[in-house]
Design an enzyme around this catalytic site. Structure first.
Site, PDB file in Angstrom:
ATOM      1  N   ILE A   7     -29.535  -2.551  -5.915  1.00  0.00           N
ATOM      2  CA  ILE A   7     -28.335  -3.017  -5.217  1.00  0.00           C
ATOM      3  C   ILE A   7     -28.359  -2.560  -3.756  1.00  0.00           C
ATOM      4  O   ILE A   7     -28.958  -1.524  -3.438  1.00  0.00           O
ATOM      5  CB  ILE A   7     -27.053  -2.526  -5.943  1.00  0.00           C
ATOM      6  CG1 ILE A   7     -25.765  -3.046  -5.270  1.00  0.00           C
ATOM      7  CG2 ILE A   7     -27.016  -1.014  -6.098  1.00  0.00           C
ATOM      8  CD1 ILE A   7     -24.503  -2.859  -6.095  1.00  0.00           C
ATOM      9  N   CYS A   8     -27.746  -3.375  -2.884  1.00  0.00           N
ATOM     10  CA  CYS A   8     -27.512  -3.019  -1.480  1.00  0.00           C
ATOM     11  C   CYS A   8     -28.830  -2.925  -0.696  1.00  0.00           C
ATOM     12  O   CYS A   8     -29.518  -3.923  -0.569  1.00  0.00           O
ATOM     13  CB  CYS A   8     -26.703  -1.725  -1.430  1.00  0.00           C
ATOM     14  SG  CYS A   8     -25.891  -1.421   0.157  1.00  0.00           S
ATOM     15  N   ALA A   9     -29.183  -1.769  -0.175  1.00  0.00           N
ATOM     16  CA  ALA A   9     -30.431  -1.643   0.583  1.00  0.00           C
ATOM     17  C   ALA A   9     -31.632  -1.398  -0.329  1.00  0.00           C
ATOM     18  O   ALA A   9     -32.785  -1.489   0.119  1.00  0.00           O
ATOM     19  CB  ALA A   9     -30.319  -0.509   1.596  1.00  0.00           C
ATOM     20  N   TRP A  25     -28.106  -6.058   0.334  1.00  0.00           N
ATOM     21  CA  TRP A  25     -27.163  -5.859   1.446  1.00  0.00           C
ATOM     22  C   TRP A  25     -27.537  -6.862   2.544  1.00  0.00           C
ATOM     23  O   TRP A  25     -28.725  -6.973   2.898  1.00  0.00           O
ATOM     24  CB  TRP A  25     -27.309  -4.424   1.958  1.00  0.00           C
ATOM     25  CG  TRP A  25     -26.395  -4.099   3.095  1.00  0.00           C
ATOM     26  CD1 TRP A  25     -25.049  -4.304   3.150  1.00  0.00           C
ATOM     27  CD2 TRP A  25     -26.762  -3.503   4.343  1.00  0.00           C
ATOM     28  NE1 TRP A  25     -24.554  -3.862   4.351  1.00  0.00           N
ATOM     29  CE2 TRP A  25     -25.581  -3.373   5.105  1.00  0.00           C
ATOM     30  CE3 TRP A  25     -27.965  -3.049   4.887  1.00  0.00           C
ATOM     31  CZ2 TRP A  25     -25.577  -2.814   6.388  1.00  0.00           C
ATOM     32  CZ3 TRP A  25     -27.962  -2.513   6.153  1.00  0.00           C
ATOM     33  CH2 TRP A  25     -26.783  -2.389   6.890  1.00  0.00           C
ATOM     34  N   SER A  59     -28.043  -6.948  -6.435  1.00  0.00           N
ATOM     35  CA  SER A  59     -26.692  -7.161  -5.937  1.00  0.00           C
ATOM     36  C   SER A  59     -26.586  -6.638  -4.506  1.00  0.00           C
ATOM     37  O   SER A  59     -27.573  -6.162  -3.936  1.00  0.00           O
ATOM     38  CB  SER A  59     -25.687  -6.519  -6.890  1.00  0.00           C
ATOM     39  OG  SER A  59     -24.371  -6.896  -6.557  1.00  0.00           O
TER      40      SER A  59
END
Lengths: 217, 217
Positions: B135-137, B156, B183
């Site tokens: 998720i994200c980075a 991200w 995500s």
């Protein structure tokens, strides 16, 4: 000579900042830096509600202290995540905070409800006209210590029956009444944190923090 | 005589359970207990993404281990929340998990990306056909270790430009492709965790966990 040049540049710089810019600057920076939040934590606190609130408020530049009810040692949260608080509650009991926040989690909320130190902290906060926040099961601690009685408030739905006689109970996701902010569950914790930012700072700052996190509002 | 009566009652009880009920029972209980998740954590990991994922998966009965990349000591997360992992990554490197999950936070994601231990873990997970979540980075660590290349993936938004050449980049809040779940940010972390539950267990369990938390979907 150099000093006069520096002063002259400094004056020129400040002349360029008109009133609107200064106000905006202050709203974004000065105001932000001055706000402080105390988040209580105890064994059994709900880790998502604790962490989302602390993290989101720090993204807004609010000076957040997580204080352990039982001391400064690691806290076993409700779903077994272990969090080390910044300080023990006893270390900050003489400090003032713009807001005191109680996360939920049944075990943690019951510990807050039966703690005389938490009662004293909340009564001092209320008497000084400063903010109090509580989410999920934590409003039972407000009731236990006689805080904000009869105000509009919400909580984890499973605690409605315990609170409905003492408060004007609401079923909204976040409820603000006077200097009281309450919310319902881990799934409303982002909205709770953003509402705190909006009240302590302003709506622009709440949007500035919320939008890059892609919070579903 | 008593023994025969007990056996007879036992047989009658099991005849009453039809196939649908047994399947439902298994989906709710047997299946749940057998699933395991490893969540990596490093200094700089995003505490909301780490904690939301771990907490929500535990609510579904998944056996979650939070493993520290740098050892079993406290981790300083991206917004200064301190979390103690359950184990050091080296303690679990010979274990198998149904899913290995990488939370975001730039510092943590960069540590995952440059760790040969994480690379080995992810390659083993992919080769065995087991799940990977990021998720994200954190998807930058997948790219760095050559994992799931060309698959549909999100991240991200600030990392899109680094990933777009190696993956079929998507802008949805949660993307599932094969055994990869990705995500975007803290604000999509609940949806990420519920998607993992849906894939490892089933939609009913994801709903059963998500609804009482009042997640805004």
């Amino acid at each position: 000579m150099l000093t006069r040049l520096l002063i002259s540049n400094y004056q020129r710089f400040f002349k360029q900042i008109n009133f609107v810019n200064r106000e905006q600057f202050c709203r974004n920076h000065c105001n932000t830096m001055s706000k402080t939040a105390l988040i209580l934590a105890a064994n059994g606190s709900e880790e998502m509600e604790l962490v989302i609130t602390g993290d989101v408020l720090r993204r807004a530049g609010i000076d957040v202290t997580i204080a352990g009810l039982e001391g400064s040692g690691p806290i076993n949260c409700s779903r077994k995540v272990v969090i080390v608080p910044d300080k023990a509650l006893t270390d900050v009991s003489s400090s003032e905070f713009d807001i005191v926040i109680l996360p939920g989690g049944l075990g943690g909320a019951e510990a807050f409800a039966s703690s005389s130190a938490v009662g004293e902290l909340l009564r001092k906060q209320e008497a000084a006209g400063r903010w109090i926040g509580a989410i999920c099961a934590a409003p039972i601690a407000l009731k236990s210590h006689g805080i904000a009685l009869k105000k509009r408030l919400t909580s984890w739905p499973g605690k409605e029956s315990e609170l409905i006689d003492s408060y004007a109970y609401q079923q909204e996701r976040v409820v603000v009444d006077g200097k009281l902010i309450t919310s319902r569950s881990p799934g409303t914790a982002f909205e709770f944190a953003l509402a705190i930012i909006e009240q302590l700072l302003n709506k622009e700052k709440a949007d500035e923090v919320g939008k890059p996190m892609l919070v579903n509002l």
